[in-house]
Design a protein around this motif. Structure first.
Motif, PDB file in Angstrom:
ATOM      1  N   ASN A  92       0.843  -1.181   0.000  1.00  0.00           N
ATOM      2  CA  ASN A  92       0.000   0.000   0.000  1.00  0.00           C
ATOM      3  C   ASN A  92       0.882   1.236   0.000  1.00  0.00           C
ATOM      4  N   ASN A 105      -4.957   0.788   1.845  1.00  0.00           N
ATOM      5  CA  ASN A 105      -5.801  -0.369   2.149  1.00  0.00           C
ATOM      6  C   ASN A 105      -6.914  -0.031   3.144  1.00  0.00           C
ATOM      7  N   SER A 146       1.834  -3.704   3.553  1.00  0.00           N
ATOM      8  CA  SER A 146       0.680  -3.318   4.368  1.00  0.00           C
ATOM      9  C   SER A 146       0.853  -3.803   5.800  1.00  0.00           C
ATOM     10  N   THR A 154      -8.717  -6.735  -0.974  1.00  0.00           N
ATOM     11  CA  THR A 154      -7.597  -5.796  -0.856  1.00  0.00           C
ATOM     12  C   THR A 154      -7.519  -5.140   0.522  1.00  0.00           C
TER      13      THR A 154
END
Length: 432
Positions: free
Chosen positions: A148, A275, A310, A344
């Motif tokens: 991300n 995200n 992430s 996601t």
């Protein structure tokens, strides 16, 4: 029971991990009466993530009836205190959602399993950059859930209500950001901007100045002046009444995502990871436009953005069931069924098979995040160094010193000097 602070818990954790006082004990101690094993699984998140994760747990247990998963959801504000305390007491969960800021802290002190040694985990779908993102000192302590980037979340509803146009993020500066936040601040508890006082926001600010938060050899890589300029900008937001008072900001920092000023439509702009777009749009009931972080010179290629893992899936080195923990992690990163549930929410997987599996399921929100990540790719620099052992409490120290400035208890220069001293001491103490 005495509550441990993060710092004291980490000190206790460091001592037990280093000398192996509790090495004879394990996270779990054998099989259940029916021959199955139970894995404890911890993560932080919001309601959306919790529901998705439980769906994945249920599907995994159906496919692997010999492995039971005991979920331990939490929120970011208390997650790391709890994990440090558990680890110090030799009671860490078997499978752990891990963050970039902590992977060296836990891995470097022997608390995480080297996943590269686990045959149950298939890494063939991931490129070397993804694998390297979870490595520290040559060992794989986590596998990235996806990638991300930090973005300014512009609440379209708030912009429209204030009659303020969405800025052109390909050329805006921090002065432009301040002016936009002032225009959005309508009073009565409504503010133009939240504060971006995380270590990752600081990292991006420093990169714009040619500095860095940490060096590859595990030291601080910034000047006092660099941090002072960052803190001074937060004070500018306060003085311009473009961001909330210090007391409100302090409460907002510890709030669950759904209860933040941004999520309750009290700020027009805020800093989040891509995200988190789905959770914020759901909470606000508004469209959110993803914007690049402003730069010092108005050039997008100089804004300091980078792709960040992430988060990671990691396993406790003390788990009595490392093979089963690796099996579960393999399911989380490689199973199309799991991917179709999570999509996601934990970032965009770099596995082509997973990308193909979720492509038909992408919502307009998912596509917006993916489009943003794709659009900024040509402008990105090299990712920053993995935060070294001892640095995990630096984010807390930064927040404390910035808060002192917002409350008028310290100058930006003094707060920056104190933060650099704290960060240097934390790292040097942990590496002795």
């Amino acid at each position: 029971m005495t509550t441990l602070t993060r710092r004291s818990a980490l000190k206790l954790f460091a001592g037990t991990a280093a000398v192996g006082v509790l090495a004879g004990c394990g996270t779990n101690s054998g099989k259940n009466a029916d021959g199955s094993v139970t894995l404890r699984f911890s993560w932080w998140g919001n309601d959306v993530r919790n529901k998705q994760t439980q769906q994945v747990i249920d599907a995994f247990q159906k496919a692997h009836p010999n492995i039971k998963i005991q979920g331990e959801p939490g929120v970011w504000s208390g997650y790391w205190d709890k994990l440090a305390t558990q680890t110090a007491a030799n009671d860490a969960p078997d499978v752990i959602q891990m963050d970039l800021a902590y992977i060296a802290e836990y891995g470097g002190r022997g608390a995480l399993l080297d996943l590269s040694k686990q045959n149950q985990l298939n890494l063939s779908a991931f490129d070397q950059n993804t694998i390297k993102a979870g490595q520290y000192n040559g060992k794989l302590y986590g596998i990235s859930t996806g990638q991300n980037a930090l973005a300014v979340f512009a609440n379209v509803k708030v912009f429209q209500k204030a009659g303020v146009p969405i800025p052109d993020d390909t050329k805006w500066t921090w002065d432009d950001y301040l002016k936009t936040a002032q225009a959005l601040a309508t009073g009565a508890g409504n503010y133009g901007s939240s504060y971006g006082i995380t270590d990752q926001s600081l990292s991006i600010w420093l990169r714009q100045r040619g500095e860095q938060l940490y060096t590859q050899d595990g030291k601080t890589g910034f000047t006092v002046d660099g941090v002072a300029s960052f803190i001074a900008f937060q004070k500018k937001l306060l003085d311009a009444k473009a961001a909330p008072p210090a007391s409100v900001a302090q409460e907002d920092t510890g709030a669950a995502v759904e209860q933040t000023l941004a999520a309750t439509n009290k700020t027009g702009m805020s800093f989040w990871w891509t995200n988190q777009l789905g959770a914020l749009e759901k909470a606000t009931g508004s469209d959110i436009k993803l914007l690049r972080v402003p730069s010092q010179d108005g050039k997008a290629q100089d804004d300091g953005l980078f792709y960040k893992p992430s988060m990671y899936w990691s396993a406790s080195s003390r788990s009595k069931h490392p093979a089963e923990a690796a099996t579960f992690i393999d399911y989380l990163v490689n199973s199309p069924d799991a991917a179709k549930v999570i999509t996601t929410e934990r970032g965009f997987s770099t596995s082509q098979a997973i990308q193909d599996a979720i492509k038909p399921l992408l919502t307009p929100t998912d596509k917006a995040a993916l489009d943003f990540l794709t659009e900024i790719k040509p402008e990105l620099g090299q990712p920053p160094a993995v935060p070294p052992t001892g640095s995990s409490s630096a984010a807390n120290a930064l927040g404390r010193h910035v808060t002192d400035v917002l409350f008028g208890r310290a100058s930006a220069q003094d707060a920056a000097a104190a933060f650099k001293t704290d960060a240097d001491n934390m790292i040097s103490s942990a590496q002795k």
